[in-house]
Scaffold this motif. Structure first.
Motif, PDB file in Angstrom:
ATOM      1  N   ARG A  38      -4.829   6.121  10.327  1.00 50.91           N
ATOM      2  CA  ARG A  38      -4.103   5.257  11.253  1.00 50.91           C
ATOM      3  C   ARG A  38      -4.248   3.774  10.921  1.00 50.91           C
ATOM      4  N   VAL A  39      -5.431   3.376  10.515  1.00 50.26           N
ATOM      5  CA  VAL A  39      -5.750   1.955  10.365  1.00 50.26           C
ATOM      6  C   VAL A  39      -5.892   1.603   8.899  1.00 50.26           C
ATOM      7  N   SER A  40      -5.458   0.399   8.541  1.00 45.00           N
ATOM      8  CA  SER A  40      -5.433  -0.013   7.136  1.00 45.00           C
ATOM      9  C   SER A  40      -6.157  -1.323   6.877  1.00 45.00           C
ATOM     10  N   GLY A  41      -7.008  -1.721   7.806  1.00 44.54           N
ATOM     11  CA  GLY A  41      -7.740  -2.965   7.609  1.00 44.54           C
ATOM     12  C   GLY A  41      -8.524  -3.331   8.841  1.00 44.54           C
ATOM     13  N   LEU A  42      -9.024  -4.560   8.847  1.00 43.63           N
ATOM     14  CA  LEU A  42      -9.893  -5.019   9.928  1.00 43.63           C
ATOM     15  C   LEU A  42      -9.602  -6.474  10.240  1.00 43.63           C
ATOM     16  N   LEU A  43      -9.515  -6.798  11.522  1.00 36.88           N
ATOM     17  CA  LEU A  43      -9.357  -8.173  11.990  1.00 36.88           C
ATOM     18  C   LEU A  43     -10.710  -8.669  12.480  1.00 36.88           C
ATOM     19  N   GLY A  44     -11.297  -9.621  11.772  1.00 38.67           N
ATOM     20  CA  GLY A  44     -12.575 -10.198  12.161  1.00 38.67           C
ATOM     21  C   GLY A  44     -12.372 -11.399  13.059  1.00 38.67           C
ATOM     22  N   LEU A  45     -13.076 -11.430  14.197  1.00 38.91           N
ATOM     23  CA  LEU A  45     -12.905 -12.488  15.192  1.00 38.91           C
ATOM     24  C   LEU A  45     -14.151 -13.356  15.351  1.00 38.91           C
ATOM     25  N   SER A  65     -16.077 -11.632  10.654  1.00 40.24           N
ATOM     26  CA  SER A  65     -15.136 -12.755  10.672  1.00 40.24           C
ATOM     27  C   SER A  65     -13.991 -12.626   9.692  1.00 40.24           C
ATOM     28  N   ASP A  66     -14.194 -11.936   8.573  1.00 38.58           N
ATOM     29  CA  ASP A  66     -13.120 -11.777   7.588  1.00 38.58           C
ATOM     30  C   ASP A  66     -12.060 -10.809   8.110  1.00 38.58           C
ATOM     31  N   THR A  67     -10.827 -11.068   7.739  1.00 40.86           N
ATOM     32  CA  THR A  67      -9.761 -10.089   7.932  1.00 40.86           C
ATOM     33  C   THR A  67      -9.418  -9.516   6.570  1.00 40.86           C
ATOM     34  N   TRP A  68      -9.473  -8.181   6.448  1.00 40.07           N
ATOM     35  CA  TRP A  68      -9.168  -7.552   5.172  1.00 40.07           C
ATOM     36  C   TRP A  68      -8.166  -6.415   5.362  1.00 40.07           C
ATOM     37  N   LEU A  69      -7.406  -6.157   4.307  1.00 39.33           N
ATOM     38  CA  LEU A  69      -6.351  -5.156   4.325  1.00 39.33           C
ATOM     39  C   LEU A  69      -6.440  -4.321   3.065  1.00 39.33           C
ATOM     40  N   ILE A  70      -6.115  -3.035   3.184  1.00 44.76           N
ATOM     41  CA  ILE A  70      -6.100  -2.181   2.001  1.00 44.76           C
ATOM     42  C   ILE A  70      -4.819  -2.427   1.205  1.00 44.76           C
ATOM     43  N   GLN A  71      -4.949  -2.483  -0.111  1.00 39.91           N
ATOM     44  CA  GLN A  71      -3.807  -2.709  -1.013  1.00 39.91           C
ATOM     45  C   GLN A  71      -3.456  -1.399  -1.713  1.00 39.91           C
ATOM     46  N   GLU A  72      -2.205  -1.030  -1.714  1.00 40.61           N
ATOM     47  CA  GLU A  72      -1.777   0.159  -2.448  1.00 40.61           C
ATOM     48  C   GLU A  72      -1.283  -0.236  -3.837  1.00 40.61           C
ATOM     49  N   PRO A  73      -1.709   0.504  -4.878  1.00 45.62           N
ATOM     50  CA  PRO A  73      -2.694   1.589  -4.849  1.00 45.62           C
ATOM     51  C   PRO A  73      -4.118   1.024  -4.839  1.00 45.62           C
ATOM     52  N   TYR A  74      -5.066   1.846  -4.439  1.00 44.96           N
ATOM     53  CA  TYR A  74      -6.460   1.423  -4.417  1.00 44.96           C
ATOM     54  C   TYR A  74      -7.330   2.585  -4.900  1.00 44.96           C
ATOM     55  N   THR A  75      -8.572   2.252  -5.255  1.00 42.28           N
ATOM     56  CA  THR A  75      -9.513   3.268  -5.721  1.00 42.28           C
ATOM     57  C   THR A  75     -10.413   3.682  -4.569  1.00 42.28           C
ATOM     58  N   THR A 123     -13.006   1.087  -2.576  1.00 48.64           N
ATOM     59  CA  THR A 123     -13.668   1.338  -1.300  1.00 48.64           C
ATOM     60  C   THR A 123     -14.215   2.755  -1.183  1.00 48.64           C
ATOM     61  N   TYR A 124     -15.254   2.902  -0.381  1.00 46.25           N
ATOM     62  CA  TYR A 124     -15.612   4.178   0.218  1.00 46.25           C
ATOM     63  C   TYR A 124     -15.407   4.017   1.718  1.00 46.25           C
ATOM     64  N   TRP A 125     -14.644   4.895   2.316  1.00 45.31           N
ATOM     65  CA  TRP A 125     -14.279   4.769   3.724  1.00 45.31           C
ATOM     66  C   TRP A 125     -14.008   6.149   4.284  1.00 45.31           C
ATOM     67  N   TYR A 126     -14.100   6.316   5.564  1.00 47.56           N
ATOM     68  CA  TYR A 126     -13.582   7.539   6.189  1.00 47.56           C
ATOM     69  C   TYR A 126     -12.877   7.146   7.483  1.00 47.56           C
ATOM     70  N   GLY A 127     -11.569   7.375   7.471  1.00 47.73           N
ATOM     71  CA  GLY A 127     -10.739   6.987   8.596  1.00 47.73           C
ATOM     72  C   GLY A 127      -9.903   8.144   9.094  1.00 47.73           C
ATOM     73  N   ASP A 128      -8.924   7.808   9.937  1.00 45.71           N
ATOM     74  CA  ASP A 128      -8.097   8.832  10.578  1.00 45.71           C
ATOM     75  C   ASP A 128      -6.628   8.687  10.184  1.00 45.71           C
ATOM     76  N   CYS A 174     -10.375   8.492   1.733  1.00 47.73           N
ATOM     77  CA  CYS A 174     -10.774   7.345   2.547  1.00 47.73           C
ATOM     78  C   CYS A 174     -10.061   7.295   3.895  1.00 47.73           C
ATOM     79  N   GLY A 175      -8.928   7.957   4.020  1.00 47.42           N
ATOM     80  CA  GLY A 175      -8.287   8.069   5.314  1.00 47.42           C
ATOM     81  C   GLY A 175      -7.683   6.808   5.868  1.00 47.42           C
ATOM     82  N   PHE A 176      -7.173   5.934   5.008  1.00 50.85           N
ATOM     83  CA  PHE A 176      -6.464   4.751   5.484  1.00 50.85           C
ATOM     84  C   PHE A 176      -5.035   5.105   5.861  1.00 50.85           C
ATOM     85  N   GLY A 177      -4.463   4.293   6.725  1.00 52.50           N
ATOM     86  CA  GLY A 177      -3.036   4.362   6.981  1.00 52.50           C
ATOM     87  C   GLY A 177      -2.285   3.634   5.872  1.00 52.50           C
ATOM     88  N   PRO A 178      -0.979   3.416   6.056  1.00 57.64           N
ATOM     89  CA  PRO A 178      -0.187   2.721   5.032  1.00 57.64           C
ATOM     90  C   PRO A 178      -0.745   1.330   4.756  1.00 57.64           C
TER      91      PRO A 178
END
Length: 478
Positions: A198-205, A109-119, A191-196, A133-137
């Motif tokens: 392309r994506v910089s967060g998540l929209l929770g519905l 349900s939460d929507t979260w976004l990566i903040q630059e800079p991040y650890t 964060t610990y993440w592995y992405g491509d 971590c492979g986040f986009g911008p």
């Protein structure tokens, strides 16, 4: 996710399995709601005229990962979805003056976004591996002046070992052309993440209940309205409904020839195939469905998930109880050459085990009880086998694929062969040289069970948070 086989599956003798935890959980729920499918199949949802198509993306690499969440995770506009790495779908979310690509998740349900800079840290804080971590911008705006709940940490963990931590802010948000003046979001800076990339967060519905979980998964926080609920309450959508139609295809597809690896196939027609995926806000996407297949079923409460320690009759995730799972052996026939199709052989098996299952656009695979999935694996010809090092089952890429469908009410929603046997995720047998492809349904001994992308690619799924019900219709072949 995808096109549907128009099922001709007949009713077979019931094959009743038992899963102790699931049965116990079902007994706790009201007998008036479990499997109480509404008798009317007349659907009055309107198609949004503002659906903006975007292409789906399938990788040429044979590996991808799932993101299964732990505890989690009309005349209205549509946001556009893009299929990324055969794992998740993304839209562009405008936060303040910045546009951020986020993946779409109906299991949180939460929507979260990566903040630059991040650890970015390594898996289990392994100092021997360089974090990536492979986040986009990410967000570049300093959000510190917008912090709410200054002494509260946002945190979520996921089944693949990834996690995010940060803080809450209020910010203007625009989605699908609809603007919320002030919406609570989470900003992630650790964060610990592995992405491509392309994506910089998540929209929770999901429902507001899930926002009340703290970073350890316990219900200690005050719930707030996620983005879609804010859209509804502020009358930015006229109906408390969103719907999802996912496409597995892209402008350039990847095919495998003679076991020699990927070959890029040119696009067809002006602009390519342009098969579309949609998140429609306030109504239906403009895609073609078989109107005769509409089915509806109640959304179930969180306490139906046995073992999750959430003792509440509130709704949190999109949990339903299907009436049956129907599968059977097939053979090639009904066509010639590349158009040859799998056709059913004999009477199908109907497994009438009833258990709660989560409708989750954030999980590539569907996850079902072990006993049921074992029957499905045995129906491949030759049968599927476990591939060490993957944790999953694979079948020969040229195997005969069985029929498999989910029955809701009187409708059977079949999963296409390309979703059951995923040609873009392959392993080669080192001894025989044969290529084996990943099966789109995997098993688990316990909840949560999931109908993920491999199911959702074959339907239009309507999430009605006003009536607390889900509706499904088969997508016509696309």
């Amino acid at each position: 996710m995808a096109a549907l086989i128009q099922s001709t599956l007949a009713v077979a003798a019931a094959c009743l399995l038992t899963t102790a935890g699931s049965v116990a959980a079902l007994k706790q729920a009201s007998p008036n709601t479990i499997g109480a499918h509404m008798s009317s199949t007349v659907i009055h949802d309107k198609i949004t005229p503002n659906s903006l198509p975007m292409r789906s993306y399938i990788p040429s690499t044979p590996e991808s990962h799932t993101s299964i969440h732990v505890r989690r995770r009309s005349s209205q506009p549509s946001a556009n979805l893009t299929n990324v790495h055969d794992i998740y779908y993304m839209i562009d979310l405008k936060v303040g003056s910045e546009t951020i690509p986020v993946s779409v998740d109906t299991g949180s349900s939460d929507t979260w976004l990566i903040q630059e800079p991040y650890t970015c840290v390594s898996y289990f804080f392994n100092p021997g591996k360089k974090p990536d971590c492979g986040f986009g911008p990410g967000l570049k705006t300093d959000m510190s002046s917008s912090i709410v709940l200054p002494n509260t940490t946002f945190g979520r963990a996921y089944g693949d070992g990834t996690f995010v931590r940060g803080y809450f802010v209020n910010s203007p948000v625009t989605i699908g052309g609809l603007t919320i003046p002030s919406q609570r979001l989470a900003v992630v800076n650790y964060t610990y993440w592995y992405g491509d990339n392309r994506v910089s967060g998540l929209l929770g519905l999901g429902y507001p209940l899930l926002t009340s979980l703290d970073s350890e998964g316990y219900q200690t926080m005050t719930a707030y309205d996620p983005i879609f609920f804010t859209l509804w309450k502020e009358k930015l959508v006229t109906e408390p409904v969103f719907s999802i139609a996912l496409s597995r295809d892209e402008d350039q597809t990847t095919e495998w020839h003679n076991g020699q690896g990927p070959v890029t196939v040119p696009s067809e027609g002006e602009g390519g195939k342009q098969h579309k995926s949609f998140l429609a806000l306030g109504g239906l996407p403009d895609v073609t469905v078989d109107e005769s297949t509409w089915a509806r079923t109640p959304i179930q409460s969180m306490d139906l998930l046995d073992g999750w320690d959430i003792q509440t009759s509130e709704l949190g995730m999109y949990i339903i109880v299907a009436d049956a799972y129907v599968f059977g052996k097939t053979k090639l026939g009904g066509g010639s050459g590349s158009a040859e199709q799998f056709v059913p052989v004999g009477e199908p098996t109907r497994n009438m085990t009833r258990f709660p299952v989560l409708i989750d656009a954030g999980s590539t695979l569907s996850i079902l009880p072990r006993a049921l999935v074992d029957q499905l694996y045995a129906s491949f010809d030759p049968p599927a086998k476990y591939m060490p090092g993957t944790g999953l089952y694979y079948a020969r890429c040229n195997a005969t694929v069985p029929t498999f469908g989910v029955q809701i009410g009187t409708s059977i929603f079949s999963i296409e062969p390309e979703d059951l046997l995923r040609q873009n995720v392959r392993k080669q047998d080192e001894q025989t040289g044969e290529w084996w492809c990943r099966i789109g349904v995997t098993d688990s001994y316990s909840a949560p069970y999931i109908l993920g992308v491999t199911f959702l690619s074959n339907v239009v799924a309507v999430f009605d948070v006003g009536k607390d019900e889900m509706r499904f219709a088969t997508r016509t072949k696309y």
